[in-house]
Design a protein around this motif. Structure first.
Motif, mmCIF file in Angstrom:
data_model
loop_
_atom_site.group_PDB
_atom_site.id
_atom_site.type_symbol
_atom_site.label_atom_id
_atom_site.label_comp_id
_atom_site.label_asym_id
_atom_site.label_seq_id
_atom_site.Cartn_x
_atom_site.Cartn_y
_atom_site.Cartn_z
ATOM 1 N N ASN A 1 -9.644 6.120 -11.837
ATOM 2 C CA ASN A 1 -8.903 7.384 -11.902
ATOM 3 C C ASN A 1 -8.688 7.843 -13.344
ATOM 4 O OD1 ASN A 1 -6.838 5.781 -12.964
ATOM 5 N ND2 ASN A 1 -5.742 5.619 -11.025
ATOM 6 N N ALA B 1 0.301 5.759 0.105
ATOM 7 C CA ALA B 1 -0.544 6.957 0.078
ATOM 8 C C ALA B 1 0.329 8.161 0.379
ATOM 9 C CB ALA B 1 -1.669 6.848 1.095
ATOM 10 N N LYS C 1 -4.458 11.060 0.013
ATOM 11 C CA LYS C 1 -4.600 10.488 -1.323
ATOM 12 C C LYS C 1 -3.983 9.087 -1.383
ATOM 13 C CE LYS C 1 -3.695 11.108 -6.230
ATOM 14 N NZ LYS C 1 -3.092 11.928 -7.307
ATOM 15 N N LYS C 2 -4.827 8.076 -1.594
ATOM 16 C CA LYS C 2 -4.351 6.704 -1.760
ATOM 17 C C LYS C 2 -3.960 6.478 -3.218
ATOM 18 C CE LYS C 2 -7.396 4.659 1.746
ATOM 19 N NZ LYS C 2 -8.534 3.721 1.938
ATOM 20 N N LEU C 3 -2.754 5.962 -3.432
ATOM 21 C CA LEU C 3 -2.351 5.578 -4.786
ATOM 22 C C LEU C 3 -2.768 4.141 -5.064
ATOM 23 C CD1 LEU C 3 1.213 7.183 -5.025
ATOM 24 C CD2 LEU C 3 -0.958 8.065 -5.902
ATOM 25 N N PHE C 4 -2.398 3.231 -4.152
ATOM 26 C CA PHE C 4 -2.827 1.837 -4.266
ATOM 27 C C PHE C 4 -2.844 1.225 -2.874
ATOM 28 C CE2 PHE C 4 1.221 2.797 -6.342
ATOM 29 C CZ PHE C 4 2.142 2.390 -5.394
ATOM 30 N N GLU C 5 -3.693 0.207 -2.716
ATOM 31 C CA GLU C 5 -3.919 -0.341 -1.384
ATOM 32 C C GLU C 5 -3.979 -1.857 -1.444
ATOM 33 O OE1 GLU C 5 -6.827 0.613 2.391
ATOM 34 O OE2 GLU C 5 -7.673 0.741 0.373
ATOM 35 N N SER D 1 0.856 -1.194 0.000
ATOM 36 C CA SER D 1 0.000 0.000 0.000
ATOM 37 C C SER D 1 0.886 1.235 0.000
ATOM 38 C CB SER D 1 -0.901 0.038 1.238
ATOM 39 O OG SER D 1 -1.778 -1.067 1.273
ATOM 40 N N LYS E 1 -14.555 2.490 -4.538
ATOM 41 C CA LYS E 1 -13.456 3.009 -5.363
ATOM 42 C C LYS E 1 -13.978 3.427 -6.732
ATOM 43 C CE LYS E 1 -9.921 0.144 -3.138
ATOM 44 N NZ LYS E 1 -10.781 -0.456 -2.124
ATOM 45 N N TYR F 1 -8.535 2.022 -9.752
ATOM 46 C CA TYR F 1 -9.347 1.591 -8.603
ATOM 47 C C TYR F 1 -8.463 1.284 -7.392
ATOM 48 C CZ TYR F 1 -12.849 1.127 -12.276
ATOM 49 O OH TYR F 1 -13.695 1.378 -13.339
ATOM 50 N N GLU F 2 -7.332 2.044 -7.252
ATOM 51 C CA GLU F 2 -6.403 1.913 -6.126
ATOM 52 C C GLU F 2 -5.780 0.525 -6.036
ATOM 53 O OE1 GLU F 2 -8.471 3.205 -2.652
ATOM 54 O OE2 GLU F 2 -9.011 5.144 -3.521
ATOM 55 N N THR F 3 -5.664 -0.136 -7.165
ATOM 56 C CA THR F 3 -4.991 -1.435 -7.203
ATOM 57 C C THR F 3 -4.308 -1.587 -8.560
ATOM 58 O OG1 THR F 3 -5.244 -3.803 -6.775
ATOM 59 C CG2 THR F 3 -6.984 -2.726 -8.070
#
Length: 532
Positions: free
Chosen positions: A298, A10, A14-18, A8, A295, A225-227
């Protein structure tokens, strides 16, 4: 193999990927995609070990080749040596060997150590290392005379090519290449494509060149979608598959939103009544659905449309014998051309052959040494330079800059153009001092859309744009009914837009080919074959 486990990252809220779990397998070539700001370069730095993830672990190949955009790290090193440093084990063994051999008296212990080092050098193909490094440099367009020079003698673009050769050298098990086609001309890109097709390790590359991704990738790893979602095939294959994924994910998101709304309505109606246990149950369901984090994609694609305020005459541009030299060196030999209304000319050629010089003369930004440039009836020229420094006035906002350029448009019309170019809401009032490279290009394209010229002269317009924006630009140029002269190395854009090719040759003449890029390549290949 790269194995990404529960990673993960951020920056603030702001989350980039989780919680990313993904494997990059040997023998596969992955394109890492996503819009500007999605976290591509951050993820690449995490893979390389240059940046820490907030959570999770990375398992990496033992031997990594990494393209780092550090142009000034090796200023005093010989160009060939910089490439050899790409194989760290070999470089360390060669350096220690030279230190031992430089000693005035070599002990028995030194002799034994030299034997060990010779074994390492042989195992790492050290005796052909300089020849192999020279082959890489030649393929990337760096002439042999430069191989013995220090890095500080090279231009920034050539330094990047040396760093690319460094990453490719020494048969790494994993390759991480961030924008490897930057500053490469079409011939060098084709050489790189051929090299990577023969590469047997695991490749992960970031590129804004659709043709390059389509040509070399067996898979696309898309940040959304943060993945990270894997798709088989090249970039165009991913776009088709992604439409289905996006539809499914967003449908699921809409269903969750409806369910939350229904539950919230129940809670609002009965929270003060006798159904307290049912209300508490609904609240827990709402919390669970919200914790699943609805989500959103982006992906944001600009809408680029170039209109004409007035239509030019049929004979739009007459070029009569223009030529140019710098410090006694001829850059452009006398060139003649007639460009008619609606033609779309792509200017191609190796770096340094004079493409920007030619279009600067045509756009009136540079005086030719001789010859004449004439514009036809009612021709008006919009120009986008390669160097954006100083083009956008500092100390204002995106909206304010466009407002000053065209005071006859309403505020709503200017806001509409900015919105189509992804400057929506508060982004319209972003200070021009803080614009990124991609934002600057989108603002300059906004200006061209507002000015409605009937001729567009564009010098490397895809620099700094993400893949979605480049695709939108190609579509906008295709539909534009005016005349286009564009310098670009983007083969996909050339294929989609060009009706005519101006190819600048090493001999400083301009080859004028009337027809699409596919026919130019076919004829050019035939000519090359006959010469051989």
């Amino acid at each position: 193999m790269f194995n990404v486990i529960n990673v993960s990252k951020a920056y603030g809220p702001k989350k980039l990927f989780e919680d990313v779990n993904v494997t990059f397998s040997p023998g596969r070539r992955y394109g890492l995609t996503g819009p500007n700001g999605a976290g591509k370069s951050t993820f690449m730095k995490i893979l390389a070990g240059d940046e820490e993830a907030d959570m999770g672990n990375i398992v990496r190949p033992r031997k990594l080749g990494i393209l780092r955009q550090d142009h000034f790290r090796y200023e005093d090193n010989r160009v060939l040596d910089v490439v050899l440093m790409g194989n760290r084990a070999l470089w360390a063994a060669m350096s220690e060997k030279n230190e031992l051999l430089a000693k005035s008296d070599i002990t028995e212990e030194d002799g034994n150590r030299l034997g060990d080092l010779e074994g390492v050098i042989a195992e790492e193909d050290g005796y052909s290392a300089e020849s192999d490094a020279a082959t890489l440099l030649a393929g990337l367009g760096i002439d042999q005379a430069s191989h013995e020079e220090p890095m500080k003698q090279l231009t920034g673009g050539l330094k990047l090519r040396v760093l690319l050769a460094q990453a490719l050298f020494g048969k790494p098990e994993g390759l991480l290449l961030d924008e490897p086609t930057n500053n490469l001309d079409i011939d060098s890109i084709r050489w790189l494509e051929s090299f990577l097709h023969d590469y047997e390790g695991v490749l992960i590359t970031i590129s804004h060149d659709r043709h390059f991704l389509n040509a070399i990738c067996t898979h696309i790893a898309d940040i959304d979608y943060e993945t990270i979602i894997h798709y088989p095939g090249g970039y165009d294959d991913m776009v088709r598959q992604k439409a289905q994924v996006r539809s499914r994910v967003e449908s699921e998101t809409e269903e969750k939103k409806k369910k939350i709304a229904q539950l919230q309505d129940f809670v609002a109606r009965f929270h003060a009544g006798t159904r307290a246990s049912q209300v508490q149950s609904r609240i827990k369901q709402i919390d669970k659905l919200k914790s699943d984090d609805l989500k959103r994609s982006n992906i944001a694609r600009p809408f680029i449309r170039f209109d004409q305020k007035v239509v030019s005459g049929k004979q739009t541009l007459m070029v009569e014998g223009i030529h140019k030299s710098f410090e006694g060196q001829e850059v452009i030999k006398p060139f003649n051309a007639l460009v008619c209304k609606g033609e779309k000319v792509c200017v191609i050629g190796r770096n340094g052959v004079g493409k920007s010089t030619l279009v600067k003369m045509i756009a009136g930004q540079l005086e030719p040494d001789g010859g004449k440039i004439g514009w036809g009836h009612q021709a008006s020229v919009g120009y986008l330079p390669q160097d954006h420094h100083g083009v956008v006035r500092k100390g204002t906002t995106c909206f304010g800059w466009l407002r000053d350029l065209h005071d006859k448009l309403t505020n709503e019309e200017i806001s509409g153009v900015l919105g189509r170019m992804l400057f929506s809401g508060e982004e319209r009032m972003k200070n021009t001092d803080t614009l990124s490279g991609g934002e600057t290009v989108r603002l300059l394209l906004s200006k061209l859309m507002i000015m409605q010229d009937n001729v567009l002269v564009l010098d490397e317009p895809t620099n700094h744009l993400d893949l979605e924006s480049i695709a939108a630009l190609a579509e906008g140029l295709q539909k534009y009914e005016g005349t286009v002269i564009v310098v670009t190395h983007d083969q996909e854009l050339i294929s989609e837009v060009a009706t005519r090719i101006w190819s600048l040759q090493a001999g400083k003449e301009v080859l004028d080919f009337n027809g699409p890029y596919s026919e130019f390549v076919e004829k050019h290949s035939d000519v090359a074959a006959r010469r051989r």
